[in-house]
Enzyme design. Sequence first.
Site, mmCIF file in Angstrom:
data_model
loop_
_atom_site.group_PDB
_atom_site.id
_atom_site.type_symbol
_atom_site.label_atom_id
_atom_site.label_comp_id
_atom_site.label_asym_id
_atom_site.label_seq_id
_atom_site.Cartn_x
_atom_site.Cartn_y
_atom_site.Cartn_z
ATOM 1 N N SER A 1 -10.217 -0.473 7.098
ATOM 2 C CA SER A 1 -9.277 -0.066 5.515
ATOM 3 C C SER A 1 -8.600 -1.139 4.903
ATOM 4 O O SER A 1 -8.188 -1.477 3.869
ATOM 5 C CB SER A 1 -8.204 1.213 5.599
ATOM 6 N N SER B 1 -9.803 1.948 2.517
ATOM 7 C CA SER B 1 -8.855 2.680 1.894
ATOM 8 C C SER B 1 -7.761 1.722 0.900
ATOM 9 O O SER B 1 -7.224 2.258 0.309
ATOM 10 C CB SER B 1 -8.058 3.732 2.804
ATOM 11 N N LYS C 1 0.916 -1.107 0.140
ATOM 12 C CA LYS C 1 0.048 -0.113 -0.114
ATOM 13 C C LYS C 1 0.676 1.103 0.198
ATOM 14 O O LYS C 1 1.926 1.225 0.761
ATOM 15 C CB LYS C 1 -1.003 -0.339 1.420
#
Lengths: 480, 474, 94
Positions: free
Chosen positions: B163, B139, B66
């Site tokens: 997330s 996210s 990420k």
Amino acid sequence: MAKEDYEVVMGLEIHAELSTKTKIFCSCPTDFGGEPNTHCCPVCMAMPGTLPVLNEKVVEYAVKAGIAMNCDIAENSKNDRKNYFYPDLPKSYQISQFDMPLCKNGYIEIETKDGKKKIGITRIHFEEDAGKLNHDEYGGGSFVDLNRAGVPLIEIVSEPDIRGAEEADIYLKKVKSILEYIEVSDCKMQEGSLRADVNVSVRKKGDNKLGTRTEMKNMNSFRAIQNAVAYEVKRQIDILESGGKVEQETLRWDELQGETISMRDKEDAQDYRYFPEPDLALIHISKEYVEEIKRNMPELPESRKNRYISYYNLPEYDANILTSTKYFSNLFEGALEVCNNPKAVSNWIMSDIIGILNEKEINADKIPFTAKDLGELICLIDKGTISTSIAKKVLLEMFDTSEKPNKIIEKNGWVQISDEGAIIEVVNKILAANPQSISDYKAGKDRALGFLIGQAMKETKGKANPGMLNKMFLEELNKQ
Amino acid sequence: MELYELTVHELNEKLEKKEITSIDIIENYLKRIEEKEKDVQAFVTIGEKLIEKAKQNPKAIPIGIKDNICTKEMKTTCSSKMLENFVSPYNATVIEKIENSLILGKLNMDEFAMGASTEYSAFHKTYNPWNINKVPGGSSGGSAAAVAANMVPWALGSDTGGSIRQPASFCGVVGLKPTYGLVSRYGLVAFASSLDQIGPITKDVTDCALLLNYIAGYDPKDSTSVKTDKKDYTKALSNNIKGLKIGLPKEYYGEGINPEVKEAILRVAKQYEQMGAIIEECSISANNNALATYYIIACAEASSNLGRFDGIRYGYQAKKYNSIKELYRKTKKEGFGPEAKRRIILGTYVLSSGYYDAYYKKAQKVRTLVKQEFKKLFTKYDVLLTPTSPTVAFDIGTRSKNPLEMYLADICTVSVNIAGLPAISIPCNLDKTGMPIGFQLIGNHFTEELLLKTAYAYEQEEKFREKHKPEFKK
Amino acid sequence: MNVSREEIIHMANLADLNLSEEEIQKYTKDMEDILAFANEINKVNTDNLDESITANERYNILRKDEVKEFEDKDALLQNAPSQKNGMFHIPKMI
């Protein structure tokens, strides 16, 4: 009303950089100076993703300061974020302590012209220092150097117990002295490692209510504080006398112009939005930890002073001066280890050494010889190896060259003449050259003896043993 | 069968037997990315010279990261214009820990991890591999979509309020949010410091345990990380969950939960019961206030954490300014996207004098209440079973205009972060439209082994991965 | 919840963030909605409860006072938008 009808009320917030090896939240060195941005790492540069880890010495030193200033040490304490934007503050928040400071409710005692007085310590907490901005060095802008960002500080907040600039000066010097004694800060004001925010208000004598205060930030010399407070007190009294109201505000002291300047941000009142620092653990201080620190505390000036008076029989005046900084006190105690003559050591420090320091404009921490050297110098006098007047010359050379007293004496051939044969020779030579003095002496003018000894000293360049000279002149004069 | 269809533990077996090398794996994944990235758009940055790197490390396994986890070898953008060109001077601790890995690329996300759909990336949206008209969740939407689309064998995400778990659920993969303090946060660009955790997003539970083996453990650089014994989480995996007490907190099954989702999760409960677990309804009333509590605390911390992006030391800097104030204000105006700004304003508001007590302080008290109620539940139950998200993946563009509606997507996940608990999301079924449904197992602090075991037992029973594959529906 | 546009401007100033007129209007409306929702927590009874101060209440996590220099000093400046002589360049502050 006149100035005399007003009372000045002051409180100080003293920031002292702690003398740890590393910064408060990362392992970068705290050394002063260095090329810009070289004592830095991702943490103190606030790179994204970095986290603080608290230096254990910071807690220890802050607790030490708290104990030395008679504070309650909190069992539970924490860190908080103080949010504001300034380019020397890379995280955009300062990690400080808000509502749970490490130390609270202390005091220190100062000596004022009216006697002893207690100044309350509201709190002592620890926090991080900001970086430094350089201006104009390369033209067109300012430049951020983060070497100092993250150097640990303690903030010592006093109660509004201080009455006037003179007391503020005594208080600040006392705090400085304590921090030096317990070895938590080197308190170098010229390097900015000791600075004070000064709160000043005035009120009519007899009033119980405090007047509106103004705050002057980042004062870093004793003289600046004196001047700034004098100016600010006059300004506030003038406002009140002309029927105005003092506004609560933050000021900056402009040393060149000799005036205080408002620093107020017009747009918004400051709101620091303090909240608990989620990146750090809580702090728990056990009784055992406090006891351990107490056991290992260096002796404080108050206790040393009492010991000098009771054990060494020094006058209180001497004891006060000797303990005014740890450098004199350590010099005194170190010299005594070599030479057991407290009064003589005290006199040498109080008159000759302080005199030379003042003349050369150097601080006590910069004395270039050891306490042992001083002790040896005084021993040499006591043993009759040198005279007091020679010793003064030796001391001057010790300041200039840092050499050992023995070596200086040897090099200059300053060993005292104590050989009876040599002394009698000088005595007879001087007597032969000064018949008038002999007659004067016989006629009862004792001053003549002093003159003759002086001549003999001159003849021997000060090296003759004054006691022997005295004795032998008397013997010879009485024979005649 | 293509290599990219295999799990990491399957790839490891082939590597051990020397049937394949890392070069084969990398080449296969690069081919897959070539095919699918144009539809899914999961990456912000794709690694360079990967085949050469694989040659130097023939047993290396590729991984996707990420883009809020700091790497020296590639940009770390947080999918924000603010950090568009930022290269970290150091590696996050998790990056140092995943030795034997090749970073395939950095994965898209909502800007600064603020969002639930990956629509708030400053660069581009990411699309759900099951249906590219749908969001992948967020996210960590890039991470979940890349794993689901077989463009990376596994990935790291971060979870502040769901997330990792919510995008895992939307994309039909496994996502674990570890106990707060199990995985170092050093090098994770902070959104909300007291809630953030890094965790694995994987194709199955075994991979999840395997990746957790790498990243878990105490880090002296993170004061909130906890000293724990080194564990091999794969050893905990077994089918035997007889006598396991599973609680179904009724607040998670109420209003706002899509009936199809609810039905699917209740079916999971039935399956567990058939496998020998004891199922019981329970209650955690503080959960009703968890979402508000979460947004107050998260935004308060975020407003402080994002202050450092001032255009001085790194990141975007406004082009024209005449004073330091102007530099700050224009840099932030131009560098932050709308959601980041919204949260900075909300966070500043709840911390400001006059509102602090009513919002921030009150929220921290409710946080204590949430912790206490969970603590009580875990005296009775081993794990809690809930939906991961009230709905399946929603259509792109349907929620991004209304912030409060977007916030509701986190309703099942935030209390776990508030209480610092571990939780895992596992796919269980598809809805009528063919979109994956995930369920969440919540455990007590540091019971990752039990969570993984419970999840594994279900996975062995249901075999979701064998039955369903993303179809890239258009 | 009533949120005034002045409050939004005040918050933006505290955060040193410029907002356009359009943003001010949008965020004023958003804050009204969000705060109305957030305000629900004030109905929760939290008597006798302490605030959570940190996520996992750990104590005395301390580091030894030992110098460890970061080696890659150049990397610390590599992202600076404007620098000179090893320092970050900003508008004139005095």
